[in-house]
Write a protein that holds these residues in place. Structure first.
Motif, mmCIF file in Angstrom:
data_model
loop_
_atom_site.group_PDB
_atom_site.id
_atom_site.type_symbol
_atom_site.label_atom_id
_atom_site.label_comp_id
_atom_site.label_asym_id
_atom_site.label_seq_id
_atom_site.Cartn_x
_atom_site.Cartn_y
_atom_site.Cartn_z
ATOM 1 N N ALA A 160 0.846 -1.206 0.000
ATOM 2 C CA ALA A 160 0.000 0.000 0.000
ATOM 3 C C ALA A 160 0.878 1.252 0.000
ATOM 4 N N SER A 161 0.685 2.125 -0.994
ATOM 5 C CA SER A 161 1.472 3.370 -1.018
ATOM 6 C C SER A 161 0.862 4.404 -0.066
ATOM 7 N N ALA A 162 -0.457 4.344 0.134
ATOM 8 C CA ALA A 162 -1.145 5.210 1.106
ATOM 9 C C ALA A 162 -2.341 4.428 1.635
ATOM 10 N N MET A 163 -2.762 4.741 2.846
ATOM 11 C CA MET A 163 -3.919 4.018 3.403
ATOM 12 C C MET A 163 -4.660 4.920 4.386
ATOM 13 N N ILE A 164 -5.991 4.679 4.471
ATOM 14 C CA ILE A 164 -6.859 5.423 5.399
ATOM 15 C C ILE A 164 -8.050 4.519 5.700
ATOM 16 N N GLU A 169 -14.047 0.362 6.693
ATOM 17 C CA GLU A 169 -13.257 -0.430 5.756
ATOM 18 C C GLU A 169 -11.940 0.317 5.520
ATOM 19 N N LEU A 170 -11.009 -0.329 4.824
ATOM 20 C CA LEU A 170 -9.756 0.348 4.481
ATOM 21 C C LEU A 170 -9.782 0.771 3.028
ATOM 22 N N LEU A 171 -9.296 1.969 2.762
ATOM 23 C CA LEU A 171 -9.089 2.467 1.402
ATOM 24 C C LEU A 171 -7.580 2.624 1.261
#
Ligand code: ADP
Ligand code: MG
Length: 340
Positions: free
Chosen positions: A221-225, A281-283
């Motif tokens: 994952a390059s970015a996660m939120i 959920e994760l994005l």
């Protein structure tokens, strides 16, 4: 402290038992954890920490009348959710959840049975995730229940997933399904009873800790939120922090059978349900080359991971394809506490 305190009777309230009686009840319910050297009962908790890892700390407030209404939720679910929304932030960084601290502002005539249910729900999720409640603070509040939770976790520094690493051409993924929680809230606000499976997503969200950890460990994952304010709003945060644009295809957003069915009957609610928050959920974003590994993680954990868009250069802004297939421009619009 008295370890043999009987369970509360129906009429018993916090005013009868007092702050320390409640703390004793919480304490006797907590599972021992060898990493918690001193838990509830001293001025600070004392805990060990995995060598070589960095500390992740997050805090969320849940206020009666703002985040929850007592008539819409049971106290067990409220306790569960209070832990879940915080644990979800640790998941979103790719961390392991370790320790929690719980602040409670309690109206004096709150039935003790309600507080016990709250603690049961809170600790059930802690137990499920192997995290330990180590301390907190308990005060009387004038009228409303307020809850403040701090969670600490850990991760190897190089594996921490921030919001700021998305790059043009990355693919945007979301886990699980979106919209169930917003649908439940909409139905509660309309005075309808949501279906059980939809209500559960609203009242007892499952933080995606295993998934967050797996993605972080694999370095994909390059970015996660986590999706707490809604997919538009939360993707918007990633775009802002990463200084990139994106195209989101709302036709690809993963929806449960219940949400799909509801939207077939009430298509005018599409925007509200799709943009609503509290899915937890994760994005995340990932380069094209990681697709295979992401598919493997999805299969291994049994959690759908759906590509829903792609990252663009910042000049392209934030566009989305609506459910009729038309390309639209947006300023990210999800939930914001200070706008109406
Ligand atoms: P102090 O006055 O030193 O802050 P308190 O009397 O507030 O201590 O709390 C006594 C102990 O109980 C502390 O270890 C504190 O962390 C713990 N505690 C208080 N409230 C809670 C709570 N709601 N959940 C868990 N632990 C709590
Ligand atoms: Mg205190």
């Amino acid at each position: 402290m008295d370890k043999n305190i009987p369970n509360s009777s129906e009429k018993e309230t916090l005013a009868h038992l007092g702050e320390f009686g409640l703390i004793a009840r919480i304490q006797q319910r907590i599972k021992t954890n060898p990493h918690v050297l001193t838990g509830i009962g001293d001025d600070c908790s004392v805990c060990s920490f995995p060598a070589g890892e960095v500390l992740l700390t997050t805090k969320d407030l849940l206020l009666e009348g703002v985040h929850f209404r007592r008539e819409w939720t049971d106290m067990y679910s409220l306790g569960w959710k209070s832990a879940a929304v915080n644990l979800s932030d640790i998941a979103a960084m790719g961390g392991n959840a370790l320790y929690l601290h719980l602040g409670l502002g309690i109206p004096p005539h709150t039935p003790l049975a309600d507080l016990e249910q709250f603690i049961e729900g809170f600790l059930a999720l802690c137990d499920q995730e192997g995290a330990t409640l180590c301390g907190g603070d308990t005060c009387r509040s004038a009228h409303e229940l307020s809850i403040s939770v701090t969670v600490q976790g850990s991760a190897p520094q190089l594996e921490v997933c921030t919001r700021s690493g998305a790059r043009p051409d990355d693919v945007v993924f979301v886990s699980g399904t979106l919209g169930d929680s917003a649908l439940a809230l909409l139905q509660l606000m309309q005075g309808d009873k949501p279906l059980d499976e939809v209500a559960l997503r609203h009242h007892r969200p499952q933080p995606r800790l295993r998934l967050g950890r797996a993605l972080a460990q694999a370095g994909v994952a390059s970015a996660m939120i986590d999706v707490s304010d809604g997919v538009f709003s939360d993707l918007g945060h990633v775009l802002e922090c990463s200084n990139v644009g994106a195209e989101l295809d709302t036709r690809l957003l993963p929806l449960s059978a219940a949400v799909k069915k509801h939207l077939r009957h009430y298509p005018e609610q599409h925007r509200q349900v799709i943009r609503g928050g509290e899915d937890y959920e994760l994005l995340f974003t990932a380069s094209m080359e990681e697709q295979q590994r992401i598919a493997e993680i999805s299969t291994h954990l049994g959690i759908p991971l759906t590509p829903v868009g792609r990252i663009l250069p910042v000049e392209e802004g934030f566009c989305y394809i609506d459910h009729s297939g038309t390309l639209q421009r947006t300023s990210a619009g999800g939930f914001n506490h200070f706008s109406s």
